[in-house]
Write a protein that holds these residues in place. Sequence first.
Motif, mmCIF file in Angstrom:
data_model
loop_
_atom_site.group_PDB
_atom_site.id
_atom_site.type_symbol
_atom_site.label_atom_id
_atom_site.label_comp_id
_atom_site.label_asym_id
_atom_site.label_seq_id
_atom_site.Cartn_x
_atom_site.Cartn_y
_atom_site.Cartn_z
ATOM 1 N N LEU A 84 -10.411 -15.034 2.593
ATOM 2 C CA LEU A 84 -9.018 -14.747 2.277
ATOM 3 C C LEU A 84 -8.900 -13.745 1.138
ATOM 4 C CD1 LEU A 84 -7.484 -18.353 2.403
ATOM 5 C CD2 LEU A 84 -7.733 -16.685 4.261
ATOM 6 N N ASP A 85 -9.980 -13.583 0.394
ATOM 7 C CA ASP A 85 -10.001 -12.744 -0.803
ATOM 8 C C ASP A 85 -10.722 -11.435 -0.483
ATOM 9 O OD1 ASP A 85 -9.127 -14.945 -2.947
ATOM 10 O OD2 ASP A 85 -10.562 -15.832 -1.541
ATOM 11 N N HIS A 86 -10.182 -10.325 -0.995
ATOM 12 C CA HIS A 86 -10.646 -9.027 -0.526
ATOM 13 C C HIS A 86 -10.748 -8.009 -1.643
ATOM 14 C CE1 HIS A 86 -10.121 -10.297 3.672
ATOM 15 N NE2 HIS A 86 -9.028 -10.897 3.238
ATOM 16 N N VAL A 87 -11.679 -7.067 -1.434
ATOM 17 C CA VAL A 87 -11.732 -5.817 -2.195
ATOM 18 C C VAL A 87 -11.672 -4.703 -1.162
ATOM 19 C CG1 VAL A 87 -13.017 -4.387 -3.813
ATOM 20 C CG2 VAL A 87 -13.159 -6.884 -3.992
ATOM 21 N N LEU A 88 -10.551 -3.989 -1.133
ATOM 22 C CA LEU A 88 -10.314 -2.900 -0.194
ATOM 23 C C LEU A 88 -10.218 -1.592 -0.973
ATOM 24 C CD1 LEU A 88 -7.389 -4.587 1.778
ATOM 25 C CD2 LEU A 88 -9.801 -4.577 2.459
ATOM 26 N N GLY A 89 -10.559 -0.476 -0.338
ATOM 27 C CA GLY A 89 -10.451 0.763 -1.089
ATOM 28 C C GLY A 89 -10.572 2.002 -0.248
ATOM 29 N N ARG A 90 -10.392 3.123 -0.925
ATOM 30 C CA ARG A 90 -10.603 4.445 -0.335
ATOM 31 C C ARG A 90 -11.157 5.363 -1.419
ATOM 32 N NH1 ARG A 90 -4.278 5.309 -0.152
ATOM 33 N NH2 ARG A 90 -3.976 6.259 -2.196
ATOM 34 N N VAL A 111 0.836 -1.201 0.000
ATOM 35 C CA VAL A 111 0.000 0.000 0.000
ATOM 36 C C VAL A 111 0.874 1.254 0.000
ATOM 37 C CG1 VAL A 111 -1.689 1.325 1.322
ATOM 38 C CG2 VAL A 111 -1.977 -1.137 1.051
ATOM 39 N N ARG A 112 1.958 1.234 0.761
ATOM 40 C CA ARG A 112 2.856 2.390 0.766
ATOM 41 C C ARG A 112 3.480 2.609 -0.608
ATOM 42 N NH1 ARG A 112 5.990 1.332 6.572
ATOM 43 N NH2 ARG A 112 4.281 2.060 7.913
ATOM 44 N N ALA A 113 3.848 1.520 -1.285
ATOM 45 C CA ALA A 113 4.416 1.645 -2.624
ATOM 46 C C ALA A 113 3.394 2.216 -3.596
ATOM 47 C CB ALA A 113 4.910 0.279 -3.111
ATOM 48 N N LEU A 114 2.147 1.760 -3.507
ATOM 49 C CA LEU A 114 1.101 2.297 -4.369
ATOM 50 C C LEU A 114 0.837 3.768 -4.053
ATOM 51 C CD1 LEU A 114 -1.347 -0.741 -4.324
ATOM 52 C CD2 LEU A 114 -0.004 0.051 -6.284
ATOM 53 N N ASP A 115 0.878 4.118 -2.778
ATOM 54 C CA ASP A 115 0.688 5.516 -2.394
ATOM 55 C C ASP A 115 1.765 6.406 -3.009
ATOM 56 O OD1 ASP A 115 -1.593 5.045 -0.943
ATOM 57 O OD2 ASP A 115 -0.588 4.982 1.001
ATOM 58 N N ARG A 116 2.994 5.919 -3.022
ATOM 59 C CA ARG A 116 4.076 6.709 -3.622
ATOM 60 C C ARG A 116 3.831 6.920 -5.110
ATOM 61 N NH1 ARG A 116 7.351 3.278 -0.394
ATOM 62 N NH2 ARG A 116 7.943 2.035 -2.229
ATOM 63 N N GLU A 117 3.206 5.951 -5.737
ATOM 64 C CA GLU A 117 2.966 6.018 -7.183
ATOM 65 C C GLU A 117 1.743 6.854 -7.525
ATOM 66 O OE1 GLU A 117 3.416 4.943 -11.338
ATOM 67 O OE2 GLU A 117 4.747 5.055 -9.618
ATOM 68 N N VAL A 118 0.646 6.656 -6.793
ATOM 69 C CA VAL A 118 -0.621 7.282 -7.202
ATOM 70 C C VAL A 118 -1.031 8.430 -6.302
ATOM 71 C CG1 VAL A 118 -1.362 5.070 -8.136
ATOM 72 C CG2 VAL A 118 -2.135 5.739 -5.866
ATOM 73 N N GLY A 119 -0.322 8.652 -5.182
ATOM 74 C CA GLY A 119 -0.693 9.719 -4.283
ATOM 75 C C GLY A 119 -1.933 9.374 -3.477
ATOM 76 N N PRO A 120 -2.654 10.386 -3.007
ATOM 77 C CA PRO A 120 -3.784 10.134 -2.110
ATOM 78 C C PRO A 120 -5.107 9.878 -2.835
ATOM 79 C CG PRO A 120 -3.399 12.479 -2.292
ATOM 80 C CD PRO A 120 -2.348 11.823 -3.134
ATOM 81 N N GLY A 121 -5.076 9.659 -4.130
ATOM 82 C CA GLY A 121 -6.308 9.527 -4.901
ATOM 83 C C GLY A 121 -7.028 8.219 -4.659
ATOM 84 N N PRO A 122 -8.159 8.011 -5.357
ATOM 85 C CA PRO A 122 -8.951 6.780 -5.200
ATOM 86 C C PRO A 122 -8.132 5.531 -5.522
ATOM 87 C CG PRO A 122 -10.178 8.437 -6.413
ATOM 88 C CD PRO A 122 -8.784 8.956 -6.289
ATOM 89 N N LEU A 123 -8.248 4.538 -4.646
ATOM 90 C CA LEU A 123 -7.477 3.304 -4.784
ATOM 91 C C LEU A 123 -8.356 2.120 -4.423
ATOM 92 C CD1 LEU A 123 -4.758 1.732 -5.081
ATOM 93 C CD2 LEU A 123 -4.359 2.198 -2.655
ATOM 94 N N VAL A 124 -8.292 1.080 -5.244
ATOM 95 C CA VAL A 124 -8.954 -0.190 -4.946
ATOM 96 C C VAL A 124 -7.888 -1.278 -5.013
ATOM 97 C CG1 VAL A 124 -10.699 -1.860 -5.663
ATOM 98 C CG2 VAL A 124 -11.152 0.602 -5.892
ATOM 99 N N LEU A 125 -7.725 -2.013 -3.917
ATOM 100 C CA LEU A 125 -6.749 -3.099 -3.845
ATOM 101 C C LEU A 125 -7.498 -4.409 -3.660
ATOM 102 C CD1 LEU A 125 -3.883 -4.241 -3.640
ATOM 103 C CD2 LEU A 125 -3.904 -3.652 -1.207
ATOM 104 N N THR A 126 -7.257 -5.354 -4.557
ATOM 105 C CA THR A 126 -7.966 -6.619 -4.545
ATOM 106 C C THR A 126 -6.973 -7.777 -4.461
ATOM 107 O OG1 THR A 126 -7.875 -7.011 -6.944
ATOM 108 C CG2 THR A 126 -9.630 -5.567 -6.130
ATOM 109 N N GLY A 127 -7.512 -8.963 -4.157
ATOM 110 C CA GLY A 127 -6.696 -10.158 -4.273
ATOM 111 C C GLY A 127 -6.832 -11.112 -3.111
ATOM 112 N N ASP A 128 -6.074 -12.196 -3.222
ATOM 113 C CA ASP A 128 -5.959 -13.195 -2.166
ATOM 114 C C ASP A 128 -4.847 -12.725 -1.239
ATOM 115 O OD1 ASP A 128 -5.491 -15.363 -0.534
ATOM 116 O OD2 ASP A 128 -5.327 -16.824 -2.158
ATOM 117 N N LEU A 129 -5.234 -12.190 -0.093
ATOM 118 C CA LEU A 129 -4.271 -11.617 0.841
ATOM 119 C C LEU A 129 -3.867 -12.597 1.937
ATOM 120 C CD1 LEU A 129 -5.794 -8.038 1.206
ATOM 121 C CD2 LEU A 129 -4.257 -8.933 -0.560
#
Length: 281
Positions: free
Chosen positions: A248-254, A199-217
């Motif tokens: 185990l599988d998730h859709v997370l976002g902001r 998530v920190r790596a994605l934040d560095r790339e996309v900033g504080p904008g809308p984000l959806v993170l999915t997958g088998d976590l």
Amino acid sequence: MTWNVLHGCSPDDGRVDPGRFAAAVRALDADVLALQEVDRGQERSGGADLAGIAAEAMGADDHRFAAALVGPPGAWSAAPDEDRAGGPGDAAADATAALPATAPERIEALVDPSPREPAYGVALISRLPVLSWRAVRVPPLPRPMPLLVGRPLHPAVVHDEPRVAVAARVATDDGEVTVATTHLSFIPGWNLVQLRRLVRALDREVGPGPLVLTGDLNTGPRRAAWVSGLTGLAAGPTFPAAQPRAQLDHVLGRQVRASDGEVRHLPVSDHRALGVTLRRA
């Protein structure tokens, strides 16, 4: 929609049937589909490009496959770092070592890969226009770990695998949203470290904008939300598919609104698919 596809295999008969897999994807009718445990060019799945099959079944405009491992099962090796390798199709790629296990997360441009060798990883498929693609390589635990594994449970020393995430900047009617998918470690605790760092790596790339993170976590919903700092957008047990007991599988976002969450049981995989309708907040 997110779905761990077990390399397209059905637990009912142990077979990979590309037609059955395509029909299952078609039944999901997703605009954006995130897949984990995806084979490309593997003998066990008939040499199929599962991401390509899924994209065709969806009628998708764009898709990308990101390899975490290359080679056949039992002889896996880490997928090469495409930035240092010169990109898919470059002769230097075959001679370039993968990121060392202790390396930090690395964001790299992701181009459409040419199938040079058998591979295994994750894929993201979109009917919506995609403005850019990125991959994030997530290192494995750098040392063996004793765990209780199998049925019945027995002690074993296990080695973690390299992990990868693929992210797309998707154009929607409400504006741009970054969508990412990954499959994190099965080693308790280390998967949470990977999740936080991803998530920190994605934040560095996309900033504080809308984000959806999915997958088998490979962790439950409370820990996934707490560690990621994102909101769980869909809930329901997804594993094992026949009689699911855990999510185990998730859709997370902001900065997105969720509705119509669903869990789908399909004739492929030991996981159920998890989906939700999303709009920018």
